[in-house]
Motif scaffolding. Sequence first.
Motif, short mmCIF file in Angstrom:
data_model
loop_
_atom_site.label_atom_id
_atom_site.label_comp_id
_atom_site.label_asym_id
_atom_site.label_seq_id
_atom_site.Cartn_x
_atom_site.Cartn_y
_atom_site.Cartn_z
N TYR A 77 39.70 42.75 34.95
CA TYR A 77 38.98 43.89 34.37
C TYR A 77 39.38 45.20 35.02
O TYR A 77 40.10 45.24 36.02
CB TYR A 77 37.47 43.69 34.52
CG TYR A 77 37.00 43.56 35.96
CD1 TYR A 77 36.79 44.69 36.76
CD2 TYR A 77 36.79 42.32 36.54
CE1 TYR A 77 36.37 44.58 38.07
CE2 TYR A 77 36.37 42.19 37.85
CZ TYR A 77 36.16 43.32 38.61
OH TYR A 77 35.75 43.20 39.92
N TYR A 120 36.20 44.30 30.72
CA TYR A 120 37.24 43.28 30.62
C TYR A 120 38.25 43.70 29.56
O TYR A 120 37.87 44.12 28.46
CB TYR A 120 36.63 41.92 30.24
CG TYR A 120 35.69 41.38 31.29
CD1 TYR A 120 36.18 40.68 32.39
CD2 TYR A 120 34.31 41.58 31.18
CE1 TYR A 120 35.31 40.19 33.36
CE2 TYR A 120 33.43 41.09 32.15
CZ TYR A 120 33.95 40.40 33.24
OH TYR A 120 33.09 39.92 34.20
N TYR A 150 33.93 44.66 26.71
CA TYR A 150 35.35 44.39 26.55
C TYR A 150 36.01 45.66 26.03
O TYR A 150 35.46 46.33 25.14
CB TYR A 150 35.56 43.22 25.59
CG TYR A 150 35.02 41.92 26.15
CD1 TYR A 150 35.81 41.09 26.93
CD2 TYR A 150 33.68 41.56 25.95
CE1 TYR A 150 35.30 39.92 27.50
CE2 TYR A 150 33.16 40.40 26.51
CZ TYR A 150 33.98 39.58 27.27
OH TYR A 150 33.46 38.44 27.83
#
Length: 204
Positions: A16, A29, A60
């Motif tokens: 990440y 991430y 994400y």
Amino acid sequence: MIEFIKGYIDYVNPEYIVIESNQIGYLVYTPNPFVFRKNAKELVTVYTYQHVREDVLALYGFKTREERALFVKLLNVSGIGPKGGLAILASGQVQQVVSAIENEDEKYLVKFPGVGKKTARQMILDLKGKLTDLISHPEIDLFAEDYEAEVNPQTPSTALEEAVEALKVLGFAEREINKVVPQLISEVMTTDQYIKKALQKLLK
């Protein structure tokens, strides 16, 4: 839903990045965190998807909206979770993945870590004909030369070690990685260059 985060890259590791925005550090991430190293002193925009489950709340992030859109569609396929979706996007560009699905190219799809014949067939069944909105959009090649510069120089051994860790995070087996590492040792590259070269060999 958080559409995007605009800020500065504070930290990068194989899984990440941490992006600082308004004095808040967001753990995000991403498919290949090391491509963000060159942006360490620049204001960047990371397009995000917030994944919520009973026991998980995670962000994400992606370089483009097209990457994020494909990631979200992949999550709707039985057998593919966030980790699998990131691995597919790290290993293949959006247009390549879309083309493989539209052309029912199972041979290409099963090269991705964690994707067997059953999952590849499910990807085709679930997504074929539903990705046309991604076909005509230009995308940024995360592995293009312009994205390979590192802000902080590293020793070749450190860069290769980081690349190996990143490949493990993406789901490649150690035995697969060990096959390509000897082909990389003689070359002096940055972490993301090592990852790019290794992926080219792993996905042949």
